[in-house]
Scaffold this motif. Structure first.
Motif, PDB file in Angstrom:
ATOM      1  N   ILE A 136     -10.408   1.816   3.156  1.00  0.00           N
ATOM      2  CA  ILE A 136     -10.465   0.669   4.539  1.00  0.00           C
ATOM      3  C   ILE A 136      -8.990   0.546   4.665  1.00  0.00           C
ATOM      4  O   ILE A 136      -8.543   0.665   6.059  1.00  0.00           O
ATOM      5  CB  ILE A 136     -11.290  -0.411   4.377  1.00  0.00           C
ATOM      6  N   VAL A 137      -8.310   0.183   3.570  1.00  0.00           N
ATOM      7  CA  VAL A 137      -6.807  -0.249   3.956  1.00  0.00           C
ATOM      8  C   VAL A 137      -5.917   1.170   4.382  1.00  0.00           C
ATOM      9  O   VAL A 137      -5.276   0.593   5.299  1.00  0.00           O
ATOM     10  CB  VAL A 137      -6.101  -0.924   2.909  1.00  0.00           C
ATOM     11  N   LEU A 138      -6.294   1.809   3.918  1.00  0.00           N
ATOM     12  CA  LEU A 138      -5.565   3.254   4.365  1.00  0.00           C
ATOM     13  C   LEU A 138      -6.048   3.609   5.751  1.00  0.00           C
ATOM     14  O   LEU A 138      -5.152   4.202   6.406  1.00  0.00           O
ATOM     15  CB  LEU A 138      -5.910   4.308   3.353  1.00  0.00           C
ATOM     16  N   THR A 139      -7.203   3.380   6.212  1.00  0.00           N
ATOM     17  CA  THR A 139      -7.659   3.544   7.665  1.00  0.00           C
ATOM     18  C   THR A 139      -6.726   2.781   8.480  1.00  0.00           C
ATOM     19  O   THR A 139      -6.360   2.941   9.507  1.00  0.00           O
ATOM     20  CB  THR A 139      -9.177   3.337   7.681  1.00  0.00           C
ATOM     21  N   LEU A 140      -6.424   1.334   8.100  1.00  0.00           N
ATOM     22  CA  LEU A 140      -5.812   0.416   8.814  1.00  0.00           C
ATOM     23  C   LEU A 140      -4.242   0.772   8.806  1.00  0.00           C
ATOM     24  O   LEU A 140      -3.882   0.667  10.059  1.00  0.00           O
ATOM     25  CB  LEU A 140      -5.781  -0.957   8.238  1.00  0.00           C
ATOM     26  N   ARG A 175      -2.126   9.753  -2.415  1.00  0.00           N
ATOM     27  CA  ARG A 175      -2.294   9.681  -0.755  1.00  0.00           C
ATOM     28  C   ARG A 175      -1.751   8.349  -0.350  1.00  0.00           C
ATOM     29  O   ARG A 175      -0.831   8.706   0.767  1.00  0.00           O
ATOM     30  CB  ARG A 175      -3.763   9.391  -0.396  1.00  0.00           C
ATOM     31  N   LEU A 176      -1.352   7.484  -0.932  1.00  0.00           N
ATOM     32  CA  LEU A 176      -0.548   6.104  -0.770  1.00  0.00           C
ATOM     33  C   LEU A 176       0.731   6.650  -0.720  1.00  0.00           C
ATOM     34  O   LEU A 176       1.605   6.105   0.228  1.00  0.00           O
ATOM     35  CB  LEU A 176      -0.877   4.790  -1.755  1.00  0.00           C
ATOM     36  N   LYS A 177       1.260   7.253  -1.657  1.00  0.00           N
ATOM     37  CA  LYS A 177       2.722   7.775  -1.646  1.00  0.00           C
ATOM     38  C   LYS A 177       2.956   8.600  -0.405  1.00  0.00           C
ATOM     39  O   LYS A 177       4.032   8.297   0.404  1.00  0.00           O
ATOM     40  CB  LYS A 177       3.072   8.928  -2.559  1.00  0.00           C
ATOM     41  N   VAL A 178       2.190   9.371   0.200  1.00  0.00           N
ATOM     42  CA  VAL A 178       2.235  10.057   1.507  1.00  0.00           C
ATOM     43  C   VAL A 178       2.534   9.109   2.616  1.00  0.00           C
ATOM     44  O   VAL A 178       3.470   9.289   3.565  1.00  0.00           O
ATOM     45  CB  VAL A 178       1.418  11.119   1.751  1.00  0.00           C
TER      46      VAL A 178
END
Length: 385
Positions: A136-140, A175-178
């Motif tokens: 959810i946070v990655l979508t934000l 994914r967060l690194k990207v």
């Protein structure tokens, strides 16, 4: 909603097409951008986003198309609302959270920014699973990237880091690194952003954010500017992931190879081509084009000057495939700004490197750090005794 599915909403490519259409200097790209933007908007039934782009004049308004998409949006949102109400009446917390995430995902898909953000925040509160909360946070963050909203991006990157530290899995960490890397590039932090992209090079899975080829291109662009020459050879030129894609990125292949091999005239040509074909048309990198091109020139000049105690302006101009006046003006500007350690003897037409200045600077740095260390030791000694 399956936990391991990452939906590519909002479609970041559409924001790139919108950027191209908003730039008069990119008029040669407008026809294709207009076609692809409209195609993407229709595919995802993006009525709210369509209103935004037509109000700015990027696309002409088709009232019938807008009405059709608005009708489809309302029907789908009504179904999702019925699903949420039914889940609250007869099902458990997991099903309620699923319904909330489905609504948030649809609002994200159609480009309804404020409602999508609010819906994701509600879903985040109701979702128990750590992995789904990270998603959810990655979508934000993607919403922030899509709308170029730096507050949303930075706030949610910090939140994602906190959640990942609580036990995020390998895939979400990578994914967060990207995500972080792209954001850092967008705010001109090329070194740290490049490091993160390089770390994710062999484990890239963030296809909801950008294609693999675009990811490799950004990894090359950021790291060719910041890596030392041996690291450039090892981490970029020698990386199998890069070599797999490089034939499809000929401009970047020329840039890296000619810089490393010291073919500076070909390097300058590749840099100019990169500027026109990739940097200026890029929504992410366009604001930093002048900075990037300048820093790459300084890098190349410094690399050549390191090899000689002195060389003529004429030979340097020929090395870079430019005129003597051009190289004279460039070097003078960078020397005055303290970016190149050399002097120009205009009478004899010679450039002389000034290595002692670098040595003195390093010596002064060591002395300053030594003084700080000694002061710390003295304070510690007083405390212990």
């Amino acid at each position: 909603m399956a936990e391991d599915i990452v939906y590519p909403y909002p479609n970041i490519e559409l924001a790139q097409h919108y950027f191209v259409l908003s730039a008069p200097s990119l008029s040669h790209l407008h026809e294709n951008a207009r076609k692809e933007l409209l195609k993407g908007i229709q595919a995802d039934q993006m009525a709210p986003y369509y209103k935004q782009v037509t109000s700015s004049g990027a696309l002409p308004l088709d009232s019938d198309l807008l009405a059709s998409m608005e009708k489809a949006n309302k029907e789908e949102l009504d179904k999702l609302e019925e699903r949420r109400i039914e889940a609250e009446k007869t099902e458990g917390e997991t099903d309620i959270a699923d319904a909330l995430r489905a609504t948030a995902s649809y609002l994200t898909r159609i480009g309804e920014k404020e409602k999508a953000i609010a819906a994701h925040k509600v879903a985040l509160e109701k979702t128990p699973g750590l992995g789904q909360r990270i998603d959810i946070v990655l979508t934000l963050i993607r919403i922030g990237l899509f709308f170029s909203d730096h507050d949303i991006i930075s706030t949610n990157i910090s939140k994602a880091e906190e959640l990942v530290d609580q036990g995020g899995d390998w895939d979400r960490r990578n994914r967060l690194k990207v995500y972080r890397g792209l954001y850092l590039l967008s705010i001109r932090q090329f070194q740290r952003g490049g490091e993160l992209l390089l770390d994710a090079l062999s484990t890239f899975t963030a296809t909801e954010l950008l294609s693999y080829n675009d990811f490799v291109a950004l990894t090359i662009i950021s790291n060719v500017l910041t890596l030392k020459r041996p690291d450039l050879k090892k981490k970029i030129i020698g990386a199998p992931e890069v070599n797999q894609v490089l034939p499809e990125l000929p401009v970047l292949a020329d840039l890296v190879k000619n810089l490393y091999d010291a073919h500076y005239d070909k390097f300058f040509f590749a840099l100019a081509t990169l500027e026109q074909t990739y940097l200026l048309p890029s929504r992410l990198l366009s604001p930093h084009t002048r900075y990037y091109v300048r820093e790459m020139r300084i890098l190349a000049y410094g690399q050549l000057l390191e090899s000689y105690r002195s060389l003529t302006l004429d030979s340097m101009a020929r090395s870079f495939g430019v005129s003597i006046d051009f190289i004279d003006n460039e070097l003078s500007r960078f020397i005055a700004g303290g970016r190149l350690h050399c002097t120009i003897d205009k009478v004899n037409g010679v450039v002389e490197t000034n290595r002692p200045a670098i040595k003195n600077s390093q010596y002064e740095t060591v002395v300053k750090k030594g003084d700080v260390l000694l002061s710390s030791v003295q304070r510690l000694s007083k405390v212990l005794h």
